[in-house]
Design a protein around this motif. Structure first.
Motif, mmCIF file in Angstrom:
data_model
loop_
_atom_site.group_PDB
_atom_site.id
_atom_site.type_symbol
_atom_site.label_atom_id
_atom_site.label_comp_id
_atom_site.label_asym_id
_atom_site.label_seq_id
_atom_site.Cartn_x
_atom_site.Cartn_y
_atom_site.Cartn_z
ATOM 1 N N GLY A 168 -55.384 -25.646 45.255
ATOM 2 C CA GLY A 168 -54.173 -25.109 44.462
ATOM 3 C C GLY A 168 -53.324 -26.405 44.345
ATOM 4 O O GLY A 168 -53.315 -27.252 44.663
ATOM 5 N N TYR A 169 -52.281 -25.881 43.444
ATOM 6 C CA TYR A 169 -51.119 -26.785 43.054
ATOM 7 C C TYR A 169 -49.778 -26.168 43.404
ATOM 8 O O TYR A 169 -49.564 -24.933 43.087
ATOM 9 N N GLU A 170 -48.683 -26.831 43.552
ATOM 10 C CA GLU A 170 -47.493 -26.180 43.311
ATOM 11 C C GLU A 170 -46.778 -27.642 42.788
ATOM 12 O O GLU A 170 -46.681 -28.619 42.929
ATOM 13 N N LEU A 171 -46.136 -26.923 41.462
ATOM 14 C CA LEU A 171 -45.471 -28.166 40.615
ATOM 15 C C LEU A 171 -44.411 -28.622 41.057
ATOM 16 O O LEU A 171 -43.525 -27.971 41.794
ATOM 17 N N ALA A 172 -43.994 -30.017 40.906
ATOM 18 C CA ALA A 172 -42.980 -30.651 41.447
ATOM 19 C C ALA A 172 -42.079 -31.130 40.226
ATOM 20 O O ALA A 172 -41.324 -32.347 40.143
ATOM 21 N N THR A 173 -42.375 -30.503 38.977
ATOM 22 C CA THR A 173 -41.623 -30.688 37.757
ATOM 23 C C THR A 173 -41.679 -29.345 37.028
ATOM 24 O O THR A 173 -42.149 -28.524 37.153
ATOM 25 N N VAL B 172 -47.513 -28.061 32.270
ATOM 26 C CA VAL B 172 -48.092 -26.712 32.346
ATOM 27 C C VAL B 172 -48.842 -26.545 33.650
ATOM 28 O O VAL B 172 -49.111 -27.297 34.385
ATOM 29 N N THR B 173 -48.536 -25.225 34.199
ATOM 30 C CA THR B 173 -49.422 -24.665 35.518
ATOM 31 C C THR B 173 -50.810 -25.069 35.096
ATOM 32 O O THR B 173 -51.566 -24.709 34.655
ATOM 33 N N PRO B 174 -51.213 -26.040 36.223
ATOM 34 C CA PRO B 174 -52.805 -26.478 36.293
ATOM 35 C C PRO B 174 -53.523 -25.342 37.018
ATOM 36 O O PRO B 174 -53.056 -24.411 37.555
ATOM 37 N N ASP C 118 -58.149 -19.978 38.355
ATOM 38 C CA ASP C 118 -57.142 -19.237 38.051
ATOM 39 C C ASP C 118 -55.980 -19.986 38.158
ATOM 40 O O ASP C 118 -55.687 -21.084 38.570
ATOM 41 N N ARG C 119 -54.829 -19.206 37.557
ATOM 42 C CA ARG C 119 -53.478 -19.558 37.489
ATOM 43 C C ARG C 119 -52.731 -18.582 37.046
ATOM 44 O O ARG C 119 -52.935 -17.689 36.280
ATOM 45 N N ASP C 120 -51.481 -18.515 37.685
ATOM 46 C CA ASP C 120 -50.348 -17.645 37.050
ATOM 47 C C ASP C 120 -49.504 -18.284 36.320
ATOM 48 O O ASP C 120 -48.692 -19.244 36.650
ATOM 49 N N LEU C 121 -49.662 -18.047 34.925
ATOM 50 C CA LEU C 121 -48.579 -18.338 34.009
ATOM 51 C C LEU C 121 -47.123 -18.084 33.876
ATOM 52 O O LEU C 121 -47.037 -16.872 34.258
ATOM 53 N N SER C 122 -46.221 -18.795 33.660
ATOM 54 C CA SER C 122 -44.869 -18.481 33.832
ATOM 55 C C SER C 122 -44.424 -18.401 32.348
ATOM 56 O O SER C 122 -44.925 -18.665 31.427
ATOM 57 N N ASP C 123 -43.068 -17.678 32.315
ATOM 58 C CA ASP C 123 -42.435 -17.408 31.125
ATOM 59 C C ASP C 123 -41.138 -17.440 31.097
ATOM 60 O O ASP C 123 -40.539 -17.847 32.279
ATOM 61 N N ASP D 85 -66.077 -21.255 21.664
ATOM 62 C CA ASP D 85 -65.551 -19.952 22.432
ATOM 63 C C ASP D 85 -65.492 -20.424 23.918
ATOM 64 O O ASP D 85 -65.493 -19.515 24.764
ATOM 65 N N GLN D 86 -65.666 -21.742 24.436
ATOM 66 C CA GLN D 86 -65.406 -21.980 25.708
ATOM 67 C C GLN D 86 -63.900 -22.415 26.079
ATOM 68 O O GLN D 86 -63.687 -23.355 25.408
ATOM 69 N N PRO D 87 -63.394 -22.183 26.989
ATOM 70 C CA PRO D 87 -61.965 -22.634 27.489
ATOM 71 C C PRO D 87 -62.221 -24.253 27.921
ATOM 72 O O PRO D 87 -63.249 -24.646 28.149
ATOM 73 N N LEU D 88 -60.982 -24.705 28.113
ATOM 74 C CA LEU D 88 -61.062 -26.035 28.523
ATOM 75 C C LEU D 88 -60.285 -25.744 30.055
ATOM 76 O O LEU D 88 -59.075 -26.212 30.278
ATOM 77 N N PHE D 89 -61.046 -25.616 31.192
ATOM 78 C CA PHE D 89 -60.542 -25.666 32.546
ATOM 79 C C PHE D 89 -60.384 -26.974 33.226
ATOM 80 O O PHE D 89 -59.016 -27.093 33.724
ATOM 81 N N ASP D 90 -61.267 -27.942 32.938
ATOM 82 C CA ASP D 90 -61.182 -29.348 33.800
ATOM 83 C C ASP D 90 -61.493 -30.551 32.625
ATOM 84 O O ASP D 90 -61.955 -31.486 33.335
#
Length: 889
Positions: A447-452, A456-458, A489-494, A624-629
């Motif tokens: 997991g990650y916690e943004l320092a900026t 975009v949320t990774p 998985d990720r929780d997008l912010s708004d 139709d495939q996302p770009l995860f990594d």
């Protein structure tokens, strides 16, 4: 005043006592020479007078200055009984008695071993037994004097006139010596000189107790040759517990007669058994003027860690004001310790950084944490980071790296002395690894916690399982595989971005929303992904070349969910279980030629290594495939021979292409590669339809070029003093694809450094972390120059500089200039620096310049008095600086 070796050893009293018992009772023997050896019973000494020949040879003359002696052999035969005397002061140098040899009296080899700014060095004169490592109980004792006597009545033995006693590398000299057998006390009188390997102590008088080893030297001066250090003390005492006590002692590494700095202490205790020393009422004198005082100082005598204060640092910045950091180290146990970094900032208040470490035979742990009641920010601020590595068994390993922080602006506002600063986010990762004979297994959560606030949320991997391995199938055929399952998985912010100055506006005057708000379509997907990559290859190698045919199959399948919203993408019709299988065939081949040649008059072996790499992969629709990594790798010479132009597993590039390239090397007779040049290009037999997502979350248009840019790299080092390296991309049909860099390093000696660099790259297809999209801007490019240097203008003064310039925007990114003064005992650096400071909290739209002045003072033998940050500044900014410091005199 710390001794690397004890100035005298516990066996010295026995050495002196045995020597003083050599005389026969009530006799006097001129030029007496006696040999003593340990008795076979181990309870004492057997001594016998050495018979002199009928005509005694003359006593050896005192030696010439130590520099001349160093050219001769250091050791004499162990049985020699007539010892050479130490050099006495001559007109050549008034400090000869300290083993000091001026530069003009040193040999060429000795001058080369010291810095050009040193006026000389300490050289221990050759003497018999100086480098003898034989155990002391196996060594004889040699005694020599002009006369000796033993008084039966008061049980006192006396040696007089140029007394010399030696056992192995231990040596004692004095004008006179006597042994009070009744009280078991030895007294050395006038011009006392005690030597051990690399240590010299001079004194007026000395007394020693034979039974306990307690020793006392009056009016002492000492020299430690390897440490280039000297000092004095009113008295030096060795207690019966082995602790050395100095009264009114001094210590310096400055040359004799030049006390630029001196450490004075009223009382000093040195415990070599425990490896520590302590001093009371310590004063630092600069040119005999006291500038620093501490009532107590605790310091190590060897490499063992010790609890105590570390070097403080000082500085100032625009955001935090003036600051001072006073680190304190806790040596809690041999395998764990802790360090506190309390910092006071005039604008923000008191920050407490801390670090704790633990190590065992199978694990390593580190915890970093910090807390600040920030007066400038108006809130409590904190961070922590924990790391752990563990060997569970011979094949199982585990590691953990996790952390958190109070706000995303923490590392922009606050410098940290800890190894815990991220670039964009803090990791929250744990992994379990198994290493088998022919395979590896890994289970990971990341997991990650943004320092900026401008990224975009990774995607988080919760979890990821991967199995990699391979085996030989016989007849040279090899089978390899890689299996992977990941839940992304990720929780997008708004919402909008708010900083200290409120909402932020773009160039059109529109409020800037958080980067996640710009994500649309497949960019808002989460879910499961399973992939498998089996591969069969046949590596065929010989001395003249190689051929490797290979066949791989890239398979991937998804189970997707979407963070849906009204953004124009048809989420209802989106394929939530896309999958794909793509075969990939390749044929890699190369030849090796070499010949003898010459270059600039030097014999060389030149190689020519042509290489051809064919790659075929059919087109499969992957839109139709996302770009995860997954991202497209930066094109360079190293990427010419890759099976896939994409990283990650969300895209498999379609290909029908041939890469042609060649490398040529120049190798000298010692096997060193002096030059290497490589050139290559890809020829495409069909368009590349598989692409990444564009700014609308859709595939980019196909790449229709029939050939790639030329990719080249060059490394050239025909002389040890300088090195040139360069990478180049050149497309004769499309200048927008051009890129390159060149770096030249000139370092004829460690103290002289010049670096010149230039790099450029057009950023046509760039991911904007602020908006979360790719954009195309033909005017956007990297175009930067970088010049740095450290150059001496005389043996003691050097100039330091760096200038990093952005040619595209015509602005200076960083500029620093300063001076360095270096001598045998102290160093000073003064740096004035300008740099671009990117502060998201104040404004995410502008880069503000910042300025600072940095001072570093180093007292050699003690370390930095201040300015630890200068080390990191120069290490990061000037290539070759670390080599310069590591090879410093």
């Amino acid at each position: 005043m710390a001794y690397r070796k004890p100035p005298f050893r516990p066996s010295f009293p026995m050495l002196l006592a045995s020597g003083l018992l050599l005389a026969q009772p009530m006799t006097s023997l001129a030029v007496g020479q006696v040999e003593c050896r340990a008795s076979e019973a181990g309870g004492g000494w057997n001594c016998s007078t050495l018979e002199a020949p009928a005509a005694l040879p003359p006593r050896p003359q005192r030696p010439a200055p130590a520099a001349a002696q160093a050219e001769q052999a250091d050791n004499q035969p162990a049985a020699s009984v007539s010892e050479p005397r130490d050099a006495t002061p001559t007109s050549a140098s008034e400090f000869n008695e300290l083993d000091w040899v001026p530069r003009d009296q040193l040999s060429a080899a000795q001058r080369a071993a010291i810095a050009p700014y040193c006026g000389g060095t300490y050289i221990e004169p050759p003497r018999a037994g100086r480098d003898d490592d034989t155990p002391f109980e196996e060594l004889p004792i040699y005694a020599e004097a002009d006369s000796s006597r033993f008084e039966q009545g008061n049980q006192t033995g006396t040696l007089e006139g140029d007394v010399l006693l030696r056992q192995g590398r231990l040596q004692a000299r004095a004008d006179a010596a006597n042994y009070d057998r009744g009280n078991d006390i030895i007294r050395l009188q006038d011009d006392v000189r005690l030597r051990d390997q690399g240590v010299l102590i001079l004194g007026d008088n000395a007394s020693m107790r034979v039974d306990t080893g307690e020793t006392r030297i009056e009016g002492a001066r000492y020299v430690m040759h390897e440490a280039h250090a000297r000092g004095s003390a009113a008295t030096i005492k060795r207690r019966d517990d082995g602790v050395i006590v100095m009264t009114n002692g001094t210590y310096t590494t400055c040359e004799p007669g030049e006390n630029t700095w001196t450490l004075h202490a009223k009382d000093v205790e040195l415990d070599r058994e425990k490896g520590w020393g302590e001093a009371k009422h310590v004063r630092l004198h600069v040119k005999d003027v006291p500038v620093l005082y501490t009532p107590y100082l605790y310091f190590p005598l060897d490499e063992r860690r010790q609890t105590g204060l570390l070097t403080p640092s000082y500085g100032s910045s625009t955001d935090s004001g003036a600051y001072v950091t006073v680190p304190y180290y806790f040596n809690l146990a041999p395998n764990y310790d802790a360090t506190l970094y309390p910092t006071f900032m005039t604008k923000r208040g008191a920050l407490l950084d801390g670090e704790a470490r633990h190590m065992s035979a199978v694990s390593y742990s580190q915890l970093n944490a910090a807390y600040l009641d920030d007066k400038e920010f108006g809130e409590d601020r904190w961070m922590y980071r924990a790391r752990h590595e563990q060997r569970l068994s011979q094949r199982w390993y585990a590691n953990l790296d996790t952390g958190s922080l109070s706000d995303p602006y923490y590392f922009q506002d606050l410098d940290t002395a800890l190894d815990a600063r991220p670039e964009i986010y803090m990791d929250q990762r744990g992994a379990l690894n198994y290493f088998g004979e022919n395979y590896t297994f890994r289970a990971l959560v990341h997991g990650y916690e943004l320092a900026t606030v401008t990224a975009v949320t990774p995607y988080e991997r919760m979890p990821q399982l991967q199995l990699d391995g391979g085996n030989s199938l016989g007849a040279g055929v090899r089978f390899d595989y890689s299996l992977q399952y990941t839940h992304f998985d990720r929780d997008l912010s708004d919402g909008l971005i708010y900083t200290e100055s409120g909402g932020q506006y773009d160039d059109l005057g529109v409020l800037i929303r958080k980067p996640d708000e710009s994500l649309v379509g497949l960019q808002r997907a989460t879910g499961h992904r399973a992939s498998a990559i089996p591969k069969v290859s046949l590596p065929l190698r010989n001395t003249w070349g190689f051929v490797t045919p290979a066949l791989s199959v890239y398979s991937v399948a998804y189970d997707l969910q979407f963070d849906e919203r009204a953004d124009g993408f048809d989420y209802e019709q989106a394929d939530r279980t896309p999958s794909n299988t793509v075969p990939v065939a390749s044929l890699d081949s190369g030849l090796y030629f070499d010949r003898r040649t010459s270059w600039l008059g030097r014999g060389m072996r030149q190689t020519l290594e042509p290489r051809a790499f064919y790659l075929y992969s059919p087109y499969r629709d992957q839109s139709d495939q996302p770009l995860f990594d997954t991202y497209e790798t930066t094109f360079s010479y190293a990427s010419l021979y890759r099976e896939d132009r994409f990283s990650g597993r969300d895209r498999t590039g379609d290909a029908n292409q041939l890469t042609l390239g060649t490398t040529s090397r120049l190798i000298d007779d010692d096997g060193r590669e002096r030059a290497r040049a490589s050139l290559g290009q890809i020829f495409y037999f069909r368009d590349r339809d598989v692409q990444l997502l564009d700014m609308d979350g859709l595939d980019d248009p196909r790449d229709e070029k029939s050939s790639s840019a030329y990719a080249a790299e060059l490394v050239y080092q025909m002389h040890d003093d300088w090195r040139l390296s360069s990478n180049l991309l050149w497309d004769p049909d499309d200048s927008d694809s051009n890129a390159g860099d060149i770096r030249v390093n000139y370092q004829p000696e460690p103290r002289k450094i010049i670096n010149v660099g230039y790099r450029y790259r057009n950023e046509l297809n760039t991911f904007d972390s602020l908006t979360g999209t790719y954009f195309q801007d033909p005017n956007r490019r990297i175009d930067q120059s970088d010049v740095s240097f450290i150059w001496p203008i005389n043996p003691q003064w050097s100039v330091i500089g760096r200038w990093q310039h952005d040619l595209a925007d015509n602005r200076t990114l960083e500029a620093l200039g300063g001076i360095e003064y270096d001598s045998c005992c102290w160093k000073l650096r003064f740096i004035n620096r300008y740099w671009v400071d990117y502060n998201e909290y104040e404004s995410i739209a502008t880069d503000e310049p910042n300025r600072g002045i940095f001072l570093q003072i180093v007292l050699k033998g003690l370390g930095n008095v201040t300015g630890n940050r200068v080390e990191g500044l120069l290490d990061e900014g000037i290539p070759g600086y670390r080599e310069r410091e590591n090879n410093a005199f």
